[in-house]
Write a protein that holds these residues in place. Structure first.
Motif, PDB file in Angstrom:
ATOM      1  N   THR A 134      47.752 -27.402 -21.236  1.00  0.00           N
ATOM      2  CA  THR A 134      49.178 -27.290 -20.933  1.00  0.00           C
ATOM      3  C   THR A 134      50.023 -27.022 -22.171  1.00  0.00           C
ATOM      4  OG1 THR A 134      48.938 -28.789 -19.050  1.00  0.00           O
ATOM      5  CG2 THR A 134      51.164 -28.494 -19.927  1.00  0.00           C
ATOM      6  N   PHE A 135      49.692 -27.693 -23.273  1.00  0.00           N
ATOM      7  CA  PHE A 135      50.551 -27.633 -24.457  1.00  0.00           C
ATOM      8  C   PHE A 135      49.981 -26.755 -25.570  1.00  0.00           C
ATOM      9  CE2 PHE A 135      51.252 -31.911 -22.514  1.00  0.00           C
ATOM     10  CZ  PHE A 135      52.504 -31.626 -21.989  1.00  0.00           C
ATOM     11  N   GLY A 136      48.895 -26.038 -25.291  1.00  0.00           N
ATOM     12  CA  GLY A 136      48.346 -25.116 -26.278  1.00  0.00           C
ATOM     13  C   GLY A 136      47.775 -25.802 -27.502  1.00  0.00           C
ATOM     14  N   LEU A 137      47.109 -26.924 -27.298  1.00  0.00           N
ATOM     15  CA  LEU A 137      46.518 -27.678 -28.395  1.00  0.00           C
ATOM     16  C   LEU A 137      45.001 -27.538 -28.394  1.00  0.00           C
ATOM     17  CD1 LEU A 137      48.558 -30.996 -28.012  1.00  0.00           C
ATOM     18  CD2 LEU A 137      48.987 -29.151 -29.641  1.00  0.00           C
ATOM     19  N   GLY A 138      44.412 -27.780 -29.532  1.00  0.00           N
ATOM     20  CA  GLY A 138      42.966 -27.883 -29.591  1.00  0.00           C
ATOM     21  C   GLY A 138      42.531 -29.233 -29.052  1.00  0.00           C
ATOM     22  N   LEU A 139      41.281 -29.326 -28.643  1.00  0.00           N
ATOM     23  CA  LEU A 139      40.723 -30.596 -28.167  1.00  0.00           C
ATOM     24  C   LEU A 139      39.479 -30.914 -28.992  1.00  0.00           C
ATOM     25  CD1 LEU A 139      40.419 -32.998 -26.289  1.00  0.00           C
ATOM     26  CD2 LEU A 139      39.343 -31.487 -24.614  1.00  0.00           C
ATOM     27  N   LYS A 140      39.519 -32.008 -29.688  1.00  0.00           N
ATOM     28  CA  LYS A 140      38.404 -32.404 -30.538  1.00  0.00           C
ATOM     29  C   LYS A 140      37.899 -33.771 -30.095  1.00  0.00           C
ATOM     30  CE  LYS A 140      40.162 -29.683 -34.414  1.00  0.00           C
ATOM     31  NZ  LYS A 140      40.523 -29.668 -35.863  1.00  0.00           N
ATOM     32  N   GLU A 141      36.640 -33.835 -29.719  1.00  0.00           N
ATOM     33  CA  GLU A 141      36.045 -35.055 -29.186  1.00  0.00           C
ATOM     34  C   GLU A 141      35.068 -35.640 -30.191  1.00  0.00           C
ATOM     35  OE1 GLU A 141      34.944 -32.634 -25.491  1.00  0.00           O
ATOM     36  OE2 GLU A 141      35.045 -34.717 -24.785  1.00  0.00           O
ATOM     37  N   VAL A 142      35.104 -36.958 -30.296  1.00  0.00           N
ATOM     38  CA  VAL A 142      34.217 -37.658 -31.222  1.00  0.00           C
ATOM     39  C   VAL A 142      33.565 -38.822 -30.480  1.00  0.00           C
ATOM     40  CG1 VAL A 142      34.017 -38.850 -33.429  1.00  0.00           C
ATOM     41  CG2 VAL A 142      35.758 -37.064 -33.133  1.00  0.00           C
ATOM     42  N   GLN A 143      32.240 -38.851 -30.481  1.00  0.00           N
ATOM     43  CA  GLN A 143      31.500 -39.919 -29.814  1.00  0.00           C
ATOM     44  C   GLN A 143      31.158 -41.034 -30.807  1.00  0.00           C
ATOM     45  OE1 GLN A 143      30.524 -40.537 -26.500  1.00  0.00           O
ATOM     46  NE2 GLN A 143      30.110 -42.478 -27.490  1.00  0.00           N
ATOM     47  N   SER A 144      31.436 -42.268 -30.431  1.00  0.00           N
ATOM     48  CA  SER A 144      31.055 -43.424 -31.242  1.00  0.00           C
ATOM     49  C   SER A 144      29.719 -43.953 -30.751  1.00  0.00           C
ATOM     50  CB  SER A 144      32.125 -44.520 -31.144  1.00  0.00           C
ATOM     51  OG  SER A 144      33.391 -44.033 -31.550  1.00  0.00           O
ATOM     52  N   ARG A 145      28.729 -43.942 -31.614  1.00  0.00           N
ATOM     53  CA  ARG A 145      27.405 -44.413 -31.222  1.00  0.00           C
ATOM     54  C   ARG A 145      27.300 -45.930 -31.280  1.00  0.00           C
ATOM     55  NH1 ARG A 145      25.947 -40.187 -28.370  1.00  0.00           N
ATOM     56  NH2 ARG A 145      26.166 -38.264 -29.580  1.00  0.00           N
ATOM     57  N   THR A 146      27.963 -46.522 -32.272  1.00  0.00           N
ATOM     58  CA  THR A 146      28.021 -47.978 -32.393  1.00  0.00           C
ATOM     59  C   THR A 146      29.452 -48.360 -32.749  1.00  0.00           C
ATOM     60  OG1 THR A 146      27.592 -48.158 -34.787  1.00  0.00           O
ATOM     61  CG2 THR A 146      25.660 -47.926 -33.328  1.00  0.00           C
ATOM     62  N   GLN A 147      29.746 -49.638 -32.713  1.00  0.00           N
ATOM     63  CA  GLN A 147      31.091 -50.093 -33.048  1.00  0.00           C
ATOM     64  C   GLN A 147      31.417 -49.845 -34.519  1.00  0.00           C
ATOM     65  OE1 GLN A 147      32.181 -53.986 -31.551  1.00  0.00           O
ATOM     66  NE2 GLN A 147      30.930 -53.749 -29.721  1.00  0.00           N
ATOM     67  N   ASP A 148      30.405 -49.701 -35.351  1.00  0.00           N
ATOM     68  CA  ASP A 148      30.641 -49.403 -36.764  1.00  0.00           C
ATOM     69  C   ASP A 148      31.213 -48.002 -36.963  1.00  0.00           C
ATOM     70  OD1 ASP A 148      29.687 -51.892 -37.528  1.00  0.00           O
ATOM     71  OD2 ASP A 148      27.637 -51.184 -37.846  1.00  0.00           O
ATOM     72  N   ASP A 149      31.129 -47.166 -35.933  1.00  0.00           N
ATOM     73  CA  ASP A 149      31.651 -45.800 -36.033  1.00  0.00           C
ATOM     74  C   ASP A 149      33.152 -45.716 -35.802  1.00  0.00           C
ATOM     75  OD1 ASP A 149      29.082 -44.811 -36.455  1.00  0.00           O
ATOM     76  OD2 ASP A 149      28.745 -44.403 -34.326  1.00  0.00           O
ATOM     77  N   TYR A 150      33.746 -46.748 -35.238  1.00  0.00           N
ATOM     78  CA  TYR A 150      35.143 -46.654 -34.830  1.00  0.00           C
ATOM     79  C   TYR A 150      36.075 -46.318 -35.998  1.00  0.00           C
ATOM     80  CZ  TYR A 150      33.740 -49.028 -30.461  1.00  0.00           C
ATOM     81  OH  TYR A 150      33.149 -49.365 -29.271  1.00  0.00           O
ATOM     82  N   VAL A 151      36.026 -47.095 -37.052  1.00  0.00           N
ATOM     83  CA  VAL A 151      36.941 -46.880 -38.183  1.00  0.00           C
ATOM     84  C   VAL A 151      36.719 -45.531 -38.843  1.00  0.00           C
ATOM     85  CG1 VAL A 151      37.549 -47.661 -40.507  1.00  0.00           C
ATOM     86  CG2 VAL A 151      37.453 -49.310 -38.628  1.00  0.00           C
ATOM     87  N   PRO A 152      35.489 -45.173 -39.218  1.00  0.00           N
ATOM     88  CA  PRO A 152      35.325 -43.850 -39.839  1.00  0.00           C
ATOM     89  C   PRO A 152      35.717 -42.694 -38.927  1.00  0.00           C
ATOM     90  CG  PRO A 152      33.190 -44.933 -39.499  1.00  0.00           C
ATOM     91  CD  PRO A 152      34.234 -45.943 -39.264  1.00  0.00           C
ATOM     92  N   ASN A 153      35.471 -42.809 -37.631  1.00  0.00           N
ATOM     93  CA  ASN A 153      35.864 -41.740 -36.710  1.00  0.00           C
ATOM     94  C   ASN A 153      37.383 -41.598 -36.642  1.00  0.00           C
ATOM     95  OD1 ASN A 153      33.233 -41.110 -36.081  1.00  0.00           O
ATOM     96  ND2 ASN A 153      33.205 -42.230 -34.145  1.00  0.00           N
ATOM     97  N   LEU A 154      38.068 -42.712 -36.517  1.00  0.00           N
ATOM     98  CA  LEU A 154      39.528 -42.684 -36.471  1.00  0.00           C
ATOM     99  C   LEU A 154      40.112 -42.200 -37.800  1.00  0.00           C
ATOM    100  CD1 LEU A 154      40.028 -46.095 -34.640  1.00  0.00           C
ATOM    101  CD2 LEU A 154      40.766 -43.878 -33.738  1.00  0.00           C
ATOM    102  N   ARG A 155      39.521 -42.646 -38.883  1.00  0.00           N
ATOM    103  CA  ARG A 155      40.011 -42.265 -40.209  1.00  0.00           C
ATOM    104  C   ARG A 155      39.842 -40.763 -40.437  1.00  0.00           C
ATOM    105  NH1 ARG A 155      37.334 -45.978 -43.812  1.00  0.00           N
ATOM    106  NH2 ARG A 155      39.068 -47.436 -43.492  1.00  0.00           N
ATOM    107  N   ALA A 156      38.723 -40.221 -40.033  1.00  0.00           N
ATOM    108  CA  ALA A 156      38.487 -38.784 -40.194  1.00  0.00           C
ATOM    109  C   ALA A 156      39.507 -37.971 -39.406  1.00  0.00           C
ATOM    110  CB  ALA A 156      37.067 -38.438 -39.752  1.00  0.00           C
ATOM    111  N   ALA A 157      39.822 -38.430 -38.197  1.00  0.00           N
ATOM    112  CA  ALA A 157      40.823 -37.731 -37.393  1.00  0.00           C
ATOM    113  C   ALA A 157      42.195 -37.780 -38.055  1.00  0.00           C
ATOM    114  CB  ALA A 157      40.887 -38.351 -35.996  1.00  0.00           C
TER     115      ALA A 157
END
Length: 419
Positions: free
Chosen positions: A83-106
């Motif tokens: 609708t808004f002409g944006l890209g969509l980037k998906e990131v899968q967290s394999r363990t809870q330890d991935d949450y911070v680095p995934n969010l930080r990278a985004a």
């Protein structure tokens, strides 16, 4: 559930759409890029604009393919991206330890219009990363972070929808001369207390309704179990089998992909009894899951995660984003019980995604329609009455927020834990 079936389920990348807010075709799950500029007859040249930003979706450990919570988040994000002409980037967290680095990278990416964290389990990670990047906009589904100007907490009144399916479960059980209903849940976290307690409240409401309508004293045993997982169908199946062995005839699943095992157990029990439809019955969650075991899934408590994600993205794009809480319930259309209209839409998208064969679509719809037709009209009317009473404020479904409140409500409502 066998390994082959699990592999098929894990491969499903699109579940469905609901209503007019969800597009009939979603963009693919990878980063969206514009096609190369198209040269027309000289001297005119037209160029499709590249995305001006991106929606980042950080999934929890349940991940895509759960046919419920995470898949609904994807649908809302893909709709917003289109609708808004944006890209969509998906990131899968394999363990809870991935949450911070995934969010930080985004947050570091530089192109994030909004970063969506899917699930309560990411609450602490979002608190940490949003503090590091105050200029980035975050939305968290089910996490409560009310005091950050750059974090929108998207919450749902799941207790309201769970009350509706609790009433549906009890009234259906009564019709089939059964006195036991159950609920299988994932990890014991605060958001799931709303499912558990709301369901039990709906069951007790149904007892009062039966007394008023038929002058009979109905009493239901309510069994519950937390499996400790959102992505283990084997645990869900085992929990359901224990309940079925104790005489439970309707089981509500609030366990993500773990709940797929509940459906398996219920359908197998029904078929062993020589039935092509319930009882026993299961009740789906988050998305319309009625088509997964047609005839054995009574209905689904639809939690419109897609609406929450879409709304957060829309507010970010339009410059209306603000921190705080966005709460959606029956009144706002964020919660509902699945209908045959929902099923028709989900089936067609399932066909496009390869999750359902076109040759099976009509059979599935017919099976669900036949099953629903066998449930008396007064049952559906009663559920609708409860819905309207909740919307109008005549009925207030309990909303526990602490362990002490949950313990007290379990006692008052008479829930029994399954060991």
């Amino acid at each position: 559930m066998n390994t082959k079936l699990l592999a098929v389920i894990a491969a499903v990348v699109v579940l469905a759409v609901v209503g007019a807010l969800v597009a009939l075709q979603a963009p693919p799950p990878q980063q969206q890029t514009s096609p190369a500029p198209t040269q027309t007859t000289p001297p005119t040249t037209t160029t499709k604009q590249a995305p001006k930003g991106a929606i980042y979706v950080i999934y929890d450990i349940g991940g895509r393919g759960d046919l419920s919570f995470n898949d609904m988040a994807y649908l809302g994000a893909s709709r917003a991206a289109e609708t808004f002409g944006l890209g969509l980037k998906e990131v899968q967290s394999r363990t809870q330890d991935d949450y911070v680095p995934n969010l930080r990278a985004a947050a570091k990416s530089g192109d994030a219009t909004i970063i969506v964290a899917v699930g309560f389990l990411m609450t602490d990670a979002v608190k940490s990363v949003s503090n590091e990047f105050p200029d980035a906009k975050f939305a968290i589904i089910d996490g409560y972070i009310p005091d950050r100007p750059n974090v929108m907490s998207v919450l749902y009144r799941e207790n309201e929808g769970s009350a509706l399916v609790g009433a549906l479960a009890a009234l259906t059980a009564y019709y089939y001369n059964c006195s036991k209903v159950g609920i299988v849940l994932g990890m014991e976290i605060p958001v799931l207390w709303k499912f558990e307690i709301g369901y039990a409240y709906g069951v007790r409401w149904a007892e009062r309704y039966i007394k008023q309508k038929f002058g009979k004293d109905a009493k239901f045993d309510i069994l519950y179990i937390y499996t400790g997982s959102f992505n283990d169908p084997a645990k869900g199946k085992q929990a359901a089998e224990v309940m079925l062995a104790q005489g439970v005839c309707v089981i509500y699943q609030a366990a993500g992909a773990t709940g797929l095992g509940v459906f398996e157990a219920v359908a197998e029990a029904g078929k062993r009894a020589g039935r092509s439809m319930g009882p026993p019955f299961a009740i789906g969650v988050d998305a319309d899951q009625d088509y997964l075991k047609p005839g054995f899934i009574l209905a689904s408590m639809m939690k419109r995660v897609d609406v929450g994600v879409y709304t957060a993205a829309k507010m970010a794009v339009e410059g209306k984003f603000k921190g705080g809480v966005l709460e959606l319930g029956l009144k706002e259309g964020g919660i509902s019980v699945s209908t045959l209209d929902d099923l028709n839409q989900f089936i067609q998208i399932g066909v496009r995604a390869g999750a359902v064969k076109q040759a099976d679509a009509d059979r599935i719809i017919a099976a669900v329609r036949e099953m629903r037709s066998k449930i008396p009209t007064w049952v559906w009317e009663a559920v609708d009455q409860l819905k309207q009473d909740i919307i109008n404020g005549k009925v207030a479904v309990p909303l526990p927020t602490t362990q002490d409140q949950v313990a007290q409500l379990r006692k008052e409502l008479g829930l029994g834990a399954v060991s």
